[in-house]
Design an enzyme around this catalytic site. Structure first.
Site, PDB file in Angstrom:
ATOM      1  N   ILE A 101       3.208   5.338  48.971  1.00 57.04           N
ATOM      2  CA  ILE A 101       4.318   4.415  49.156  1.00 57.04           C
ATOM      3  C   ILE A 101       3.849   3.215  49.955  1.00 57.04           C
ATOM      4  CG2 ILE A 101       5.140   5.673  51.198  1.00 57.04           C
ATOM      5  CD1 ILE A 101       7.995   4.837  50.406  1.00 57.04           C
ATOM      6  N   SER A 102       4.196   2.029  49.496  1.00 60.65           N
ATOM      7  CA  SER A 102       3.900   0.781  50.192  1.00 60.65           C
ATOM      8  C   SER A 102       2.404   0.650  50.448  1.00 60.65           C
ATOM      9  CB  SER A 102       4.724   0.723  51.493  1.00 60.65           C
ATOM     10  OG  SER A 102       4.732  -0.562  52.049  1.00 60.65           O
ATOM     11  N   TRP A 103       1.972   0.556  51.712  1.00 58.60           N
ATOM     12  CA  TRP A 103       0.541   0.503  52.039  1.00 58.60           C
ATOM     13  C   TRP A 103      -0.181   1.692  51.415  1.00 58.60           C
ATOM     14  CZ3 TRP A 103      -3.019   3.615  54.397  1.00 58.60           C
ATOM     15  CH2 TRP A 103      -4.180   3.025  54.906  1.00 58.60           C
ATOM     16  N   THR A 127       5.014  -0.597  45.910  1.00 61.64           N
ATOM     17  CA  THR A 127       3.684  -1.031  46.304  1.00 61.64           C
ATOM     18  C   THR A 127       3.182  -2.162  45.407  1.00 61.64           C
ATOM     19  OG1 THR A 127       1.510  -0.202  46.967  1.00 61.64           O
ATOM     20  CG2 THR A 127       2.407   0.635  44.888  1.00 61.64           C
TER      21      THR A 127
END
Length: 279
Positions: A101-103, A127
């Site tokens: 998730i995301s980073w 992401t």
């Protein structure tokens, strides 16, 4: 976290806080290796492991994040993917479905590219492709880069909707998420920011053949939906699912829809091509 096995492990020369769920139980599904967002500890996404009880889960805090000790030297996506592979060796796991998730979505992409033989399927949540991403709103990104969001509850309370959208702004979701966060160390947060500096997966993605689910929120102020569309255009075997009204934390605000989409994608048995790649 009551069902998780948690402890510090020495992995490739690094001390990491590792959590596993149900690794000792038989399952027709491979375990999930999950990479978390920047500054976020294991507990932040533990509800997902609880929502998918038919699968084993593996998560770890990045160096200097959550309960993992500070890193002595900076690290890169390559070194942390290598470290994650060493952790799988220690846990006796050969093949995983990889989520991020995301980073952590960047780390998930890099792991799948670096270790294709250990990756069955890939789930990318809120992401981007890294350096080539379409940035979010400056207001949200300025709050995102500030570690006060983990350290100062008043700061997080004031800026929560700016960061994560309206989806968790009412009811127990907002306070529940905040209660699960542990402040990262200044060095841990800085090194995690530096890890992805200049990194992009874009040149490699057209050659990555992993079946990939890309999940995005159409109200994400940190990683706009355009980034998911860009990933889908690069990854040959990809599917884009958009959560309507979903902010950056749609995984929590749209929990039922998110879990259903993940199950629909991961449940089918491995294809001949996947088995051949993993062999």
């Amino acid at each position: 976290m009551k069902d998780a096995v948690i402890g510090l492990q020495d992995v490739g020369g690094r001390s990491l806080r590792v959590a596993t769920w149900r690794l000792d139980k038989a399952s027709e599904h491979p375990p999930v290796l999950f990479f978390n967002g920047i500054g976020a500890n294991i507990e932040a996404v533990a509800p997902l492991a609880a929502a998918l009880p038919e699968r084993a889960f593996i998560m770890f805090d990045m160096p200097g994040i959550g309960g993992s000790p500070d890193p002595l030297v900076p690290y890169t996506p390559w070194t942390m993917s290598w470290t994650a592979s060493k952790l799988l060796d220690q846990l006796g796991v050969d093949l995983v479905d990889v989520m991020g998730i995301s980073w952590g979505g960047g780390m998930a992409q890099h792991f799948a590219i670096q270790h294709p033989g250990r990756t069955r399927r890939l789930v990318l949540i809120a992401t981007s492709a890294g350096m080539l991403m379409m940035p979010g709103s400056p207001k949200a990104l300025s709050k995102m880069a500030n570690p006060r969001r983990y350290i100062d509850p008043a700061f997080m309370q004031k800026n929560f909707e700016t960061l994560y959208g309206e989806g968790l702004g009412a009811g127990p979701g907002k306070s529940g998420h905040m209660s699960r966060l542990t402040p990262p160390s200044p060095r841990g947060y800085m090194y995690q920011l530096l890890c992805m500096l200049g990194w992009t997966s874009a040149p490699a993605l057209p050659f990555m053949k992993k079946d990939t689910l890309i999940m995005m929120g159409d109200d994400d102020a940190i990683v706009p939906l355009t980034n998911g569309k860009f990933l889908a255009s690069l990854i040959p075997n990809s599917k884009l699912v958009v959560m309507e009204g979903g902010g950056h934390l749609f995984l929590l605000s749209h929990k039922e829809e998110s879990v259903a989409a993940i199950r629909e994608f991961l449940d089918p048995p491995a294809t001949v091509g996947e088995l051949r790649t993993a062999a």
